[in-house]
Design a protein around this motif. Sequence first.
Motif, PDB file in Angstrom:
ATOM      1  N   MET A   1       0.840  -1.176   0.000  1.00 12.94           N
ATOM      2  CA  MET A   1       0.000   0.000   0.000  1.00 12.94           C
ATOM      3  C   MET A   1       0.888   1.243   0.000  1.00 12.94           C
ATOM      4  O   MET A   1       1.693   1.433   0.914  1.00 12.94           O
ATOM      5  CB  MET A   1      -0.895  -0.009   1.251  1.00 12.94           C
ATOM      6  CG  MET A   1      -1.632   1.269   1.506  1.00 12.94           C
ATOM      7  SD  MET A   1      -2.598   1.114   3.035  1.00 12.94           S
ATOM      8  CE  MET A   1      -3.214   2.750   3.146  1.00 12.94           C
ATOM      9  N   ASN A   2       0.762   2.071  -1.035  1.00 14.97           N
ATOM     10  CA  ASN A   2       1.520   3.311  -1.104  1.00 14.97           C
ATOM     11  C   ASN A   2       0.839   4.395  -0.287  1.00 14.97           C
ATOM     12  O   ASN A   2      -0.367   4.589  -0.377  1.00 14.97           O
ATOM     13  CB  ASN A   2       1.678   3.775  -2.553  1.00 14.97           C
ATOM     14  CG  ASN A   2       2.695   2.947  -3.301  1.00 14.97           C
ATOM     15  OD1 ASN A   2       3.545   2.306  -2.698  1.00 14.97           O
ATOM     16  ND2 ASN A   2       2.615   2.953  -4.606  1.00 14.97           N
ATOM     17  N   LEU A   3       1.635   5.105   0.508  1.00 11.06           N
ATOM     18  CA  LEU A   3       1.133   6.222   1.292  1.00 11.06           C
ATOM     19  C   LEU A   3       1.384   7.549   0.581  1.00 11.06           C
ATOM     20  O   LEU A   3       0.758   8.549   0.898  1.00 11.06           O
ATOM     21  CB  LEU A   3       1.797   6.241   2.669  1.00 11.06           C
ATOM     22  CG  LEU A   3       1.583   4.995   3.526  1.00 11.06           C
ATOM     23  CD1 LEU A   3       2.366   5.104   4.827  1.00 11.06           C
ATOM     24  CD2 LEU A   3       0.100   4.774   3.794  1.00 11.06           C
ATOM     25  N   ALA A  10       4.640  -0.537   3.885  1.00 10.78           N
ATOM     26  CA  ALA A  10       5.569  -1.626   4.222  1.00 10.78           C
ATOM     27  C   ALA A  10       6.941  -1.096   4.630  1.00 10.78           C
ATOM     28  O   ALA A  10       7.529  -1.579   5.606  1.00 10.78           O
ATOM     29  CB  ALA A  10       5.699  -2.585   3.044  1.00 10.78           C
ATOM     30  N   GLU A  11       7.463  -0.103   3.918  1.00 10.24           N
ATOM     31  CA  GLU A  11       8.802   0.381   4.281  1.00 10.24           C
ATOM     32  C   GLU A  11       8.788   1.241   5.534  1.00 10.24           C
ATOM     33  O   GLU A  11       9.793   1.342   6.231  1.00 10.24           O
ATOM     34  CB  GLU A  11       9.484   1.103   3.116  1.00 10.24           C
ATOM     35  CG  GLU A  11       8.912   2.442   2.745  1.00 10.24           C
ATOM     36  CD  GLU A  11       9.582   3.033   1.522  1.00 10.24           C
ATOM     37  OE1 GLU A  11      10.821   3.165   1.486  1.00 10.24           O
ATOM     38  OE2 GLU A  11       8.848   3.369   0.579  1.00 10.24           O
ATOM     39  N   PRO A  27       0.500  -1.377  12.383  1.00  9.65           N
ATOM     40  CA  PRO A  27      -0.103  -0.176  12.955  1.00  9.65           C
ATOM     41  C   PRO A  27      -1.626  -0.179  12.905  1.00  9.65           C
ATOM     42  O   PRO A  27      -2.228  -0.732  11.983  1.00  9.65           O
ATOM     43  CB  PRO A  27       0.451   0.945  12.077  1.00  9.65           C
ATOM     44  CG  PRO A  27       0.647   0.289  10.742  1.00  9.65           C
ATOM     45  CD  PRO A  27       1.041  -1.137  11.047  1.00  9.65           C
ATOM     46  N   ALA A  28      -2.240   0.468  13.886  1.00  4.36           N
ATOM     47  CA  ALA A  28      -3.692   0.680  13.898  1.00  4.36           C
ATOM     48  C   ALA A  28      -4.042   1.729  12.837  1.00  4.36           C
ATOM     49  O   ALA A  28      -3.174   2.479  12.388  1.00  4.36           O
ATOM     50  CB  ALA A  28      -4.116   1.171  15.283  1.00  4.36           C
ATOM     51  N   PRO A  29      -5.315   1.790  12.425  1.00  7.91           N
ATOM     52  CA  PRO A  29      -5.720   2.766  11.399  1.00  7.91           C
ATOM     53  C   PRO A  29      -5.337   4.215  11.718  1.00  7.91           C
ATOM     54  O   PRO A  29      -4.915   4.952  10.817  1.00  7.91           O
ATOM     55  CB  PRO A  29      -7.230   2.593  11.315  1.00  7.91           C
ATOM     56  CG  PRO A  29      -7.455   1.162  11.698  1.00  7.91           C
ATOM     57  CD  PRO A  29      -6.426   0.888  12.763  1.00  7.91           C
ATOM     58  N   ALA A  30      -5.427   4.627  12.971  1.00 11.66           N
ATOM     59  CA  ALA A  30      -5.045   6.004  13.330  1.00 11.66           C
ATOM     60  C   ALA A  30      -3.556   6.233  13.095  1.00 11.66           C
ATOM     61  O   ALA A  30      -3.149   7.320  12.673  1.00 11.66           O
ATOM     62  CB  ALA A  30      -5.395   6.295  14.783  1.00 11.66           C
ATOM     63  N   ILE A  31      -2.750   5.206  13.311  1.00  9.07           N
ATOM     64  CA  ILE A  31      -1.308   5.308  13.068  1.00  9.07           C
ATOM     65  C   ILE A  31      -1.042   5.388  11.572  1.00  9.07           C
ATOM     66  O   ILE A  31      -0.169   6.133  11.136  1.00  9.07           O
ATOM     67  CB  ILE A  31      -0.560   4.111  13.700  1.00  9.07           C
ATOM     68  CG1 ILE A  31      -0.795   4.036  15.203  1.00  9.07           C
ATOM     69  CG2 ILE A  31       0.918   4.153  13.351  1.00  9.07           C
ATOM     70  CD1 ILE A  31      -0.211   5.139  16.024  1.00  9.07           C
ATOM     71  N   VAL A  32      -1.798   4.642  10.772  1.00  6.72           N
ATOM     72  CA  VAL A  32      -1.631   4.699   9.311  1.00  6.72           C
ATOM     73  C   VAL A  32      -1.900   6.117   8.808  1.00  6.72           C
ATOM     74  O   VAL A  32      -1.195   6.614   7.921  1.00  6.72           O
ATOM     75  CB  VAL A  32      -2.520   3.661   8.592  1.00  6.72           C
ATOM     76  CG1 VAL A  32      -2.438   3.830   7.080  1.00  6.72           C
ATOM     77  CG2 VAL A  32      -2.111   2.240   8.992  1.00  6.72           C
ATOM     78  N   ALA A  33      -2.868   6.793   9.390  1.00  6.79           N
ATOM     79  CA  ALA A  33      -3.133   8.187   9.008  1.00  6.79           C
ATOM     80  C   ALA A  33      -1.916   9.051   9.316  1.00  6.79           C
ATOM     81  O   ALA A  33      -1.520   9.903   8.500  1.00  6.79           O
ATOM     82  CB  ALA A  33      -4.372   8.711   9.731  1.00  6.79           C
ATOM     83  N   ASN A  34      -1.303   8.847  10.471  1.00  3.33           N
ATOM     84  CA  ASN A  34      -0.084   9.588  10.805  1.00  3.33           C
ATOM     85  C   ASN A  34       1.058   9.233   9.862  1.00  3.33           C
ATOM     86  O   ASN A  34       1.832  10.106   9.455  1.00  3.33           O
ATOM     87  CB  ASN A  34       0.339   9.303  12.252  1.00  3.33           C
ATOM     88  CG  ASN A  34      -0.548   9.983  13.270  1.00  3.33           C
ATOM     89  OD1 ASN A  34      -1.314  10.894  12.945  1.00  3.33           O
ATOM     90  ND2 ASN A  34      -0.455   9.540  14.516  1.00  3.33           N
ATOM     91  N   LEU A  35       1.179   7.951   9.537  1.00  3.78           N
ATOM     92  CA  LEU A  35       2.233   7.527   8.615  1.00  3.78           C
ATOM     93  C   LEU A  35       2.052   8.153   7.233  1.00  3.78           C
ATOM     94  O   LEU A  35       3.035   8.434   6.543  1.00  3.78           O
ATOM     95  CB  LEU A  35       2.281   5.998   8.517  1.00  3.78           C
ATOM     96  CG  LEU A  35       2.846   5.296   9.756  1.00  3.78           C
ATOM     97  CD1 LEU A  35       2.576   3.800   9.692  1.00  3.78           C
ATOM     98  CD2 LEU A  35       4.334   5.584   9.908  1.00  3.78           C
TER      99      LEU A  35
END
Length: 145
Positions: A1-3, A10-11, A27-35
Amino acid sequence: MNLSPHFSLAELVASQVATGKGIDNAPAPAIVANLTRLAMLLEQVRTLVGAPIAISSGYRSPALNKAVGGAGNSAHMLGLAADIRTAKLAPKALALLIRQSDIAFDQLIYEGTWVHIGLSVGAPRRQVLTAKFAGGGVSYVAGIV
């Protein structure tokens, strides 16, 4: 999944320590938003440098952060920090270049062989530090020295 165009989830969650010790670093979804915010910051750094950026440490679950000896309040655990390098510049030159830019970071730390860059939940402080490693510990001084 590209951010972002050049950075993937992944990286930003990859960890040899987590893999080696069997630590779940998902990571949890809230962390993915931060990432995703972090990936956009790294895009700015990549553009500034004009070359790819390598991530040696991004998100760290609390268990992983403990395993690597990270600070108890590390922005890595929120998905808001990354330790980076580039083949184009020495770490000190990279830190100086970011410091002199208009990139809105919260914290920039020159750590000798890498550069830590982080975001904040609130307004960015643009705090610039150098880590000093001695006697198995670390201390910080203001600026890039």
